[in-house]
Design a protein around this motif. Structure first.
Motif, mmCIF file in Angstrom:
data_model
loop_
_atom_site.group_PDB
_atom_site.id
_atom_site.type_symbol
_atom_site.label_atom_id
_atom_site.label_comp_id
_atom_site.label_asym_id
_atom_site.label_seq_id
_atom_site.Cartn_x
_atom_site.Cartn_y
_atom_site.Cartn_z
ATOM 1 N N PRO A 2 0.834 -1.203 0.000
ATOM 2 C CA PRO A 2 0.000 0.000 0.000
ATOM 3 C C PRO A 2 0.867 1.250 0.000
ATOM 4 O O PRO A 2 1.926 1.293 0.615
ATOM 5 C CB PRO A 2 -0.799 -0.104 1.287
ATOM 6 C CG PRO A 2 -0.113 -1.117 2.121
ATOM 7 C CD PRO A 2 0.731 -1.963 1.216
ATOM 8 N N ASP A 6 -1.562 7.618 -1.034
ATOM 9 C CA ASP A 6 -2.787 7.513 -1.824
ATOM 10 C C ASP A 6 -3.937 8.324 -1.232
ATOM 11 O O ASP A 6 -4.902 8.621 -1.924
ATOM 12 C CB ASP A 6 -3.243 6.053 -1.942
ATOM 13 C CG ASP A 6 -2.388 5.248 -2.891
ATOM 14 O OD1 ASP A 6 -1.615 5.845 -3.654
ATOM 15 O OD2 ASP A 6 -2.502 4.012 -2.856
ATOM 16 N N ASN A 7 -3.842 8.636 0.069
ATOM 17 C CA ASN A 7 -4.902 9.386 0.745
ATOM 18 C C ASN A 7 -6.262 8.722 0.583
ATOM 19 O O ASN A 7 -7.247 9.364 0.255
ATOM 20 C CB ASN A 7 -4.946 10.838 0.250
ATOM 21 C CG ASN A 7 -3.695 11.589 0.598
ATOM 22 O OD1 ASN A 7 -3.153 11.412 1.673
ATOM 23 N ND2 ASN A 7 -3.226 12.416 -0.314
ATOM 24 N N ARG A 8 -6.331 7.430 0.809
ATOM 25 C CA ARG A 8 -7.584 6.698 0.666
ATOM 26 C C ARG A 8 -8.574 7.000 1.777
ATOM 27 O O ARG A 8 -9.757 6.799 1.619
ATOM 28 C CB ARG A 8 -7.303 5.200 0.624
ATOM 29 C CG ARG A 8 -6.523 4.805 -0.594
ATOM 30 C CD ARG A 8 -6.248 3.338 -0.604
ATOM 31 N NE ARG A 8 -5.340 3.051 -1.702
ATOM 32 C CZ ARG A 8 -5.001 1.845 -2.067
ATOM 33 N NH1 ARG A 8 -5.471 0.804 -1.422
ATOM 34 N NH2 ARG A 8 -4.192 1.665 -3.074
ATOM 35 N N PHE A 9 -8.080 7.458 2.897
ATOM 36 C CA PHE A 9 -8.948 7.761 4.034
ATOM 37 C C PHE A 9 -8.884 9.257 4.318
ATOM 38 O O PHE A 9 -7.799 9.818 4.436
ATOM 39 C CB PHE A 9 -8.515 6.997 5.284
ATOM 40 C CG PHE A 9 -8.604 5.511 5.138
ATOM 41 C CD1 PHE A 9 -9.829 4.865 5.151
ATOM 42 C CD2 PHE A 9 -7.456 4.759 4.976
ATOM 43 C CE1 PHE A 9 -9.913 3.492 5.016
ATOM 44 C CE2 PHE A 9 -7.529 3.384 4.827
ATOM 45 C CZ PHE A 9 -8.766 2.752 4.850
#
Length: 85
Positions: A2, A6-9
């Motif tokens: 990971p 990515d700033n997924r959250f």
């Protein structure tokens, strides 16, 4: 692997309250005493005050220990420091 960039959250997900992080009036008053327009400096002071109020004591708490219990017992570990915010 990971990628943490990515700033997924959204950051807000880390600020939500849970059963372990629910504050009581004493914790709220403690945190409010550090509120100011100069957030950066006050956040550092808050961090230092949390470490003073809840000294790092390995084995003094467990994964199910609440912020309130660690705050009242005046001892904890890193998870307790992050729960009292």
């Amino acid at each position: 692997k990971p990628n943490i960039s990515d700033n997924r959250f959204p950051p807000e997900i880390f600020l939500r309250q849970t059963q372990l992080t629910e504050p009581n009036e004493r914790i709220i008053e403690f945190a409010e005493s550090f509120r100011s327009d100069r957030q950066g400096k006050e956040l550092v002071k808050l961090m230092e005050a949390i470490l003073t109020k809840i000294p790092y004591q390995p084995g003094s708490t467990a994964t199910e220990t609440t912020a309130i219990k660690a705050f009242d017992n005046k001892g904890g570990v890193c998870q307790d420091h992050s729960h009292v915010r």
